[in-house]
Design an enzyme around this catalytic site. Sequence first.
Site, mmCIF file in Angstrom:
data_model
loop_
_atom_site.group_PDB
_atom_site.id
_atom_site.type_symbol
_atom_site.label_atom_id
_atom_site.label_comp_id
_atom_site.label_asym_id
_atom_site.label_seq_id
_atom_site.Cartn_x
_atom_site.Cartn_y
_atom_site.Cartn_z
ATOM 1 N N LYS A 162 0.788 -1.092 -0.017
ATOM 2 C CA LYS A 162 0.011 -0.232 0.090
ATOM 3 C C LYS A 162 1.035 1.515 -0.106
ATOM 4 O O LYS A 162 0.363 2.369 -0.508
ATOM 5 C CB LYS A 162 -0.726 0.117 1.185
ATOM 6 C CG LYS A 162 -2.342 -0.805 1.052
ATOM 7 C CD LYS A 162 -3.088 -0.212 0.212
ATOM 8 C CE LYS A 162 -4.578 -1.009 -0.051
ATOM 9 N NZ LYS A 162 -5.348 -0.195 -0.785
ATOM 10 N N SER A 420 0.642 -9.933 -0.886
ATOM 11 C CA SER A 420 0.669 -8.466 -0.805
ATOM 12 C C SER A 420 0.325 -7.747 0.589
ATOM 13 O O SER A 420 0.717 -6.687 0.746
ATOM 14 C CB SER A 420 -0.966 -8.192 -1.489
ATOM 15 O OG SER A 420 -1.838 -8.920 -0.764
#
Length: 618
Positions: A162, A420
């Site tokens: 992110k 992720s």
Amino acid sequence: MEALGLAAAKSPLFLPRTSPSPAAEKLPFKFQIRATLPKWKGDMSLRPPSATVAASENAATVSPAAPPLHSTPPAPPLRKVSPDSLQYPPGYLGAVPDRTALGDGSGDDNVSAMEYLTNILSSKVYGVADETPLQLAEKLSKRWGVNLLLKREDMQPVFSFKLRGAYNMMAQLPREKLDRGVICSSAGNHAQGVALAANKLNCSAVIVMPVTTPEIKWRSVERLGATVVLYGDSYDEAQTHAKKRGEEEGRTFIPPFDHPDVIVGQGTVGMEIVREIVQRGIGPLHAIFVPVGGGGLIAGIAAYVKMVSPEVKIIGVEPSDANAMALSLHHGERVMLDQVGGFADGVAVKVVGEETFRLCRELVDGVVLVGRDAICASIKDMFEEKRNILEPAGALALAGAEAYCKYYGLKGENVVAVTSGANMNFDKLRIVTELANVGRKQEALLATVMPEKPGSFKRFCELVGSMNITEFKYRCNSDKDAVVLYSVGVHTVLELKDLQERMKAENLMTYNLTENDLVKDHLRYLMGGRLNLPNEVLCQFVFPERPGALMKFLDAFSPRWNISLFHYRGQGETGANVLVAIQVPSNEMNEFRERADHLGYDYAVVTNDEAFGLLTHY
């Protein structure tokens, strides 16, 4: 009784198996430019989408941007749909976009595509982000029969990809805007990304989080130098406050996914994958599997990879109960989920982004859906492979890659899965350990009905034989037939089938409940008391993790109706999964539904689940 566990899951789209491999996939890996994107009009670094989809890892709402100077009619509300309305077998490549109605990529379209490509190439993410390794998963590659490469975004400084998008957007801001500061709303990975980016860029950051955010999360954001504001019981309230405060203080709002600069930042993941594949001389790449929430990561990866190597498949992976992108691609327009599963909270988004959807519709090859058990199994796989623990959303692409390879019988191909994130909530580990073996098909949950007479229990154990019993629940039921709920370790499908055949030969009805989430979450813990009450309505509610949530529920239904069953199962800050039975006469069901709707908690009536009758009724 086949629906108890032996029948296929409810789905309108159980489709025949087909090969996903066109001849083009066998071509050598090569670079070429292919521009097919509609032009994003205006300054790419400054102009927001026409509708900002504000979403964190566990919610999303649609907020119109400021109206233009000329009068335009408001956009129609998004269609609400149920996640259950689009289900297909794990591993099947569904939600393939229909591109027949899209443009041919001529003229001005080329400019927008080149803007994404060149901006990714010149992105400034490396002021804060690491170029993460692309690692071979040796054990899993051997087991699957493919060459599995892991793109380790869980190794970033904040343990998530992110920060790439957050930093890239913030780095594009002029100094005078940075001096006024930035603001965002998030209770997860986006918050840490914005905080770290602000620290690196020497600007102030305000992170608005719901008051229910665990202290460990907001403390970690504070340690990165940001100012944490706890506001509201839900993400929606926190987001509204963040936008209002941002306008009052002149701060720039940093969205989690739906902005070109955020997408460009995430697109550097795709650039790194392609570069390393070429540098290491790895043969043709079959597919890159990407977890999908709001769509920023997969849109960015697709925007780069499809421009330089269009033969590589870009495949999204979503939880089957949080499939907003799959449903949007299926309908050809963005839709809103009427409810969303929160187990993989990093991708639990009700609405995907406007710009991310546009890119995915143009470039993504489809979406694979996986269940919670498979995600848990992949978390365990990653621990055994690399001794790292992924968060559920971080293991999503790994679960999807395995399901796809098995469904299509892929052998010898090169595939990449993006891991992720690794911001695992510790209290979720209990659920992961319970379900990992189920997801790996190494454990089966069964129920057997046997006569309540001396010697029947001993005979049951003899029939189980040498199979390893991992869990066993039994309670005497007077002169009625007894129901035994148990789990067995399964090494082959044949072993389980043989056990069921042995039970059937002795007239002992046996049901496979392995795929029944109601049993795994609740009913397995309620064995012992069996009672058939009149007018009993069984419901599953998701309680928000905040003080007063239980009393608000009780105020809505009690003492109006009698609560006959209650089982609470916490899942961290994403909310508690609660099973409730309430005695409601049929002529009062409309009133019950009105009260349940007004309560505002996600819920579903599951009275007709046959396992409920089997395990709790006479």
